[in-house]
Write a protein that holds these residues in place. Structure first.
Motif, PDB file in Angstrom:
ATOM      1  N   ILE A 142      31.403  66.151  56.129  1.00  0.00           N
ATOM      2  CA  ILE A 142      32.910  65.928  55.942  1.00  0.00           C
ATOM      3  C   ILE A 142      32.786  64.268  56.536  1.00  0.00           C
ATOM      4  N   VAL A 143      33.642  63.404  55.668  1.00  0.00           N
ATOM      5  CA  VAL A 143      33.732  62.088  56.178  1.00  0.00           C
ATOM      6  C   VAL A 143      35.183  61.856  56.529  1.00  0.00           C
ATOM      7  N   LEU A 144      35.282  61.058  57.483  1.00  0.00           N
ATOM      8  CA  LEU A 144      36.889  60.558  58.124  1.00  0.00           C
ATOM      9  C   LEU A 144      36.589  59.172  57.910  1.00  0.00           C
ATOM     10  N   GLN A 145      37.415  58.753  56.598  1.00  0.00           N
ATOM     11  CA  GLN A 145      37.483  57.637  56.067  1.00  0.00           C
ATOM     12  C   GLN A 145      38.547  56.468  56.665  1.00  0.00           C
ATOM     13  N   PRO A 146      38.303  55.340  57.341  1.00  0.00           N
ATOM     14  CA  PRO A 146      39.235  54.496  57.411  1.00  0.00           C
ATOM     15  C   PRO A 146      39.842  53.644  56.266  1.00  0.00           C
ATOM     16  N   LYS A 147      41.053  53.303  56.298  1.00  0.00           N
ATOM     17  CA  LYS A 147      41.479  52.314  55.153  1.00  0.00           C
ATOM     18  C   LYS A 147      40.855  50.975  55.485  1.00  0.00           C
ATOM     19  N   ASN A 148      40.627  50.452  56.615  1.00  0.00           N
ATOM     20  CA  ASN A 148      40.398  49.235  56.566  1.00  0.00           C
ATOM     21  C   ASN A 148      38.768  49.183  56.695  1.00  0.00           C
ATOM     22  N   SER A 149      38.189  48.260  55.669  1.00  0.00           N
ATOM     23  CA  SER A 149      36.802  48.146  55.315  1.00  0.00           C
ATOM     24  C   SER A 149      36.094  47.670  56.602  1.00  0.00           C
ATOM     25  N   ASN A 150      36.751  47.041  57.724  1.00  0.00           N
ATOM     26  CA  ASN A 150      35.917  46.518  58.913  1.00  0.00           C
ATOM     27  C   ASN A 150      35.524  47.473  59.792  1.00  0.00           C
ATOM     28  N   TYR A 151      35.914  48.851  59.491  1.00  0.00           N
ATOM     29  CA  TYR A 151      35.742  50.153  60.299  1.00  0.00           C
ATOM     30  C   TYR A 151      34.611  50.974  59.636  1.00  0.00           C
ATOM     31  N   SER A 152      33.730  51.840  60.315  1.00  0.00           N
ATOM     32  CA  SER A 152      32.921  52.309  59.794  1.00  0.00           C
ATOM     33  C   SER A 152      33.527  53.807  59.698  1.00  0.00           C
ATOM     34  N   PRO A 153      33.101  54.453  58.734  1.00  0.00           N
ATOM     35  CA  PRO A 153      33.695  56.081  58.588  1.00  0.00           C
ATOM     36  C   PRO A 153      32.995  56.988  59.580  1.00  0.00           C
ATOM     37  N   ILE A 154      33.511  58.267  59.836  1.00  0.00           N
ATOM     38  CA  ILE A 154      32.818  59.122  60.660  1.00  0.00           C
ATOM     39  C   ILE A 154      32.115  60.035  59.935  1.00  0.00           C
ATOM     40  N   ILE A 155      31.182  60.464  59.785  1.00  0.00           N
ATOM     41  CA  ILE A 155      30.458  61.274  59.168  1.00  0.00           C
ATOM     42  C   ILE A 155      29.972  62.563  59.973  1.00  0.00           C
ATOM     43  N   ILE A 156      30.442  63.753  59.544  1.00  0.00           N
ATOM     44  CA  ILE A 156      30.026  64.997  60.277  1.00  0.00           C
ATOM     45  C   ILE A 156      29.280  65.801  59.354  1.00  0.00           C
ATOM     46  N   GLU A 157      28.053  65.977  59.798  1.00  0.00           N
ATOM     47  CA  GLU A 157      27.050  66.703  59.069  1.00  0.00           C
ATOM     48  C   GLU A 157      27.218  68.266  59.105  1.00  0.00           C
ATOM     49  N   GLU A 158      26.801  68.995  58.162  1.00  0.00           N
ATOM     50  CA  GLU A 158      26.974  70.290  58.164  1.00  0.00           C
ATOM     51  C   GLU A 158      26.746  71.370  59.333  1.00  0.00           C
ATOM     52  N   GLU A 159      25.639  70.907  60.105  1.00  0.00           N
ATOM     53  CA  GLU A 159      25.168  71.538  61.172  1.00  0.00           C
ATOM     54  C   GLU A 159      26.012  71.198  62.137  1.00  0.00           C
ATOM     55  N   ASN A 160      26.856  70.153  62.189  1.00  0.00           N
ATOM     56  CA  ASN A 160      27.739  69.978  63.221  1.00  0.00           C
ATOM     57  C   ASN A 160      29.124  70.165  63.007  1.00  0.00           C
ATOM     58  N   ALA A 161      29.363  71.006  61.944  1.00  0.00           N
ATOM     59  CA  ALA A 161      30.977  71.425  61.603  1.00  0.00           C
ATOM     60  C   ALA A 161      31.584  72.251  62.556  1.00  0.00           C
ATOM     61  N   ASP A 162      30.853  73.047  63.489  1.00  0.00           N
ATOM     62  CA  ASP A 162      31.589  73.721  64.606  1.00  0.00           C
ATOM     63  C   ASP A 162      32.096  72.670  65.528  1.00  0.00           C
ATOM     64  N   GLU A 163      31.826  71.594  65.613  1.00  0.00           N
ATOM     65  CA  GLU A 163      32.345  70.422  66.600  1.00  0.00           C
ATOM     66  C   GLU A 163      33.297  69.499  65.733  1.00  0.00           C
ATOM     67  N   PHE A 164      33.903  70.173  65.290  1.00  0.00           N
ATOM     68  CA  PHE A 164      35.070  69.268  64.275  1.00  0.00           C
ATOM     69  C   PHE A 164      36.112  70.522  63.868  1.00  0.00           C
ATOM     70  N   ARG A 165      37.475  69.845  64.052  1.00  0.00           N
ATOM     71  CA  ARG A 165      38.624  70.662  63.388  1.00  0.00           C
ATOM     72  C   ARG A 165      39.561  69.836  63.080  1.00  0.00           C
ATOM     73  N   ILE A 166      40.123  69.942  61.954  1.00  0.00           N
ATOM     74  CA  ILE A 166      41.334  69.376  61.362  1.00  0.00           C
ATOM     75  C   ILE A 166      42.806  70.168  62.097  1.00  0.00           C
ATOM     76  N   ILE A 167      43.343  69.074  62.838  1.00  0.00           N
ATOM     77  CA  ILE A 167      44.659  69.495  63.609  1.00  0.00           C
ATOM     78  C   ILE A 167      45.953  69.498  62.724  1.00  0.00           C
ATOM     79  N   ARG A 168      45.950  68.581  62.391  1.00  0.00           N
ATOM     80  CA  ARG A 168      47.508  68.064  61.663  1.00  0.00           C
ATOM     81  C   ARG A 168      47.254  67.364  60.466  1.00  0.00           C
ATOM     82  N   GLU A 169      48.179  67.385  59.439  1.00  0.00           N
ATOM     83  CA  GLU A 169      48.271  66.632  58.141  1.00  0.00           C
ATOM     84  C   GLU A 169      49.510  65.578  58.046  1.00  0.00           C
ATOM     85  N   PHE A 170      48.980  64.432  57.811  1.00  0.00           N
ATOM     86  CA  PHE A 170      49.906  63.326  57.786  1.00  0.00           C
ATOM     87  C   PHE A 170      51.108  63.655  56.595  1.00  0.00           C
ATOM     88  N   ILE A 171      52.377  63.287  57.356  1.00  0.00           N
ATOM     89  CA  ILE A 171      53.586  63.446  56.407  1.00  0.00           C
ATOM     90  C   ILE A 171      54.132  62.056  55.847  1.00  0.00           C
TER      91      ILE A 171
END
Length: 441
Positions: free
Chosen positions: A404-433
């Motif tokens: 899972i990749v949490l991708q920033p819009k600003n290219s000066n920032y690095s994405p946050i990459i969450i590997e499959e084995e660490n998926a239990d340490e991640f959750r989606i809370i809300r969706e942008f409106i």
């Protein structure tokens, strides 16, 4: 004036107070005389006190909390209404929120909008219209046919509770139901008893309603002493509007029946410069507009907690939301921090999220919680980023997240990459409106 209900007892309230106590303190504003029988001036108090053998001491209050504590507004009002000359010739928007409306309907709607926040806004008017609804409840009292404007006086329903009544926003108050009380915003309809003519504020007591007890007996008085009667009437009318125009702590909105008066008032205001509108955060709003017109503002930590899942979290405040469809209790607001989502979202923007998002998240902006990853914007394990994922399939067609990749819009920032084995340490809370935009009204 006499004591008792409707002044039906005693002889003189000033004398009664002085004679009943060893030490009396009077807080006096000579510009609050709004009834022909009112006698509470400083001069009158001193006269009656001395007649009783009392020693009189006078002091001046150097500050006040009326009208947001703006002494400048009060002085401007005295100068503008030609009550007394002051140095405050022009009123700045920085001193006080004062607006003039050319349509009473627009004035009324603006005050109703303010009232949605905490039920502390009302419309009042000079007593220039008869109280028809007292005898015929379906009749209207304040009628301005050229604007198709018609409202009722408040006096026949909530009486003295009008200023806090839940439904009294639909009615118009008068001097007798708001003197001595304050709101956050006041709307004032200045009737035909005050106009502007040849550089002068002209008052006309004949335009007062015959139901108005504050000028009862004026016709008899004028036959005995015309000059004094007209002087008293002028004072009462100007004091009435001065009192009405100072009931709002945060602002006063005005409609004038006399167009020349409206133009004169507008000419006494400092030109307003274009400024960036600000989004308002209200500490509290009426229950009936929560999740209808307003959504709660949460810190990102509260929003990422167990909000919506049984745990109660405290909102920072409430903000008005428009243009985002029908609101509901799964929606809330968070303030952006940092620059990783620029140019779409800027540092300090307020944006709306929806809980329990359904369907695919691919390509959507989400509010996420993750562990063992660090987000420089939120200095911790919370992120607002664009969600993307790669999936892998086994021989039976079952899929799993490869990453899972949490991708920033600003290219000066690095994405946050969450590997499959660490998926239990991640959750989606809300969706942008969407992003809140400042109110342009």
């Amino acid at each position: 004036m006499k004591s008792g209900l409707y002044s039906n007892l005693g002889e003189n309230q000033i004398l009664e107070i002085i004679q009943a106590a060893r030490f009396s303190i009077f807080f006096v504003d000579d510009r609050q005389r709004v009834h022909i029988k009112d006698i509470g001036s400083k001069a009158a108090i001193q006269k009656f006190a001395e007649s009783c053998g009392a020693i009189v001491h006078t002091a001046k209050l150097s500050s006040q909390f009326r009208c947001n504590g703006s002494d400048g507004y009060l002085s401007w009002l005295d100068n503008t209404l030609q009550i007394k000359e002051t140095a405050n010739i022009r009123l700045s928007a920085e001193d006080y929120d004062f607006k003039i409306f050319s349509d009473p309907n627009q004035l009324f709607e603006a005050i109703k909008e303010k009232n949605k926040i905490n039920n502390k806004a009302r419309v009042v008017a000079g007593y220039c219209w008869d109280w028809n609804s007292k005898k015929s409840p379906n009749d209207y009292d304040i009628v301005l046919p050229e604007f198709h404007f018609k409202k009722r006086w408040n006096l026949n329903t909530d009486k003295n509770l009008w200023i806090i009544g839940d439904k009294s926003i639909e009615e118009i108050g008068c001097i007798h139901t708001c003197q001595g009380l304050e709101l956050e915003y006041i709307g004032v309809i200045i009737g035909p008893d005050m106009r502007y003519e040849n550089g002068q504020i002209i008052t006309d007591v004949t335009q007062r309603s015959g139901n108005d007890q504050s000028v009862k007996g004026f016709k008899s008085f004028i036959t005995h002493n015309k000059s004094k009667a007209l002087q008293d009437a002028d004072e009462i009318i100007k004091n009435t509007y001065r009192t009405l125009l100072t009931r709002g702590m945060k602002g006063c909105y005005v409609y004038c029946c006399d167009k020349a008066l409206a133009e004169y008032l507008a000419a006494q205001l400092e030109p307003q410069h274009e400024s960036v509108p600000e989004l308002r955060i209200e500490p509290e709003v009426n229950d009936e507009v929560k999740y209808i017109d307003f959504l709660p503002l949460y810190s990102i930590r509260a929003a990422c907690g167990y909000f919506g899942e049984g745990e109660i979290v405290d909102e920072t405040g409430w903000m008005k939301v428009e243009g985002m469809g029908k609101l509901n209790r799964n929606m809330f607001i968070v303030q952006a921090v940092g620059h990783s989502m620029e140019p779409l979202i800027h540092d300090g923007d307020y944006y709306v999220f929806r809980a329990n998002p359904a369907g695919s998240r691919q390509g959507k902006i989400v509010l996420a919680e993750h562990h063992n990853y660090y987000d420089p914007d939120y200095t911790g394990s919370y992120s607002i980023k664009t969600y993307t994922s790669k999936k892998s399939f086994d021989a039976e067609g079952n899929w799993a997240h490869e990453e899972i990749v949490l991708q920033p819009k600003n290219s000066n920032y690095s994405p946050i990459i969450i590997e499959e084995e660490n998926a239990d340490e991640f959750r989606i809370i809300r969706e942008f409106i969407g992003i809140l935009q400042p109110d342009k009204i």
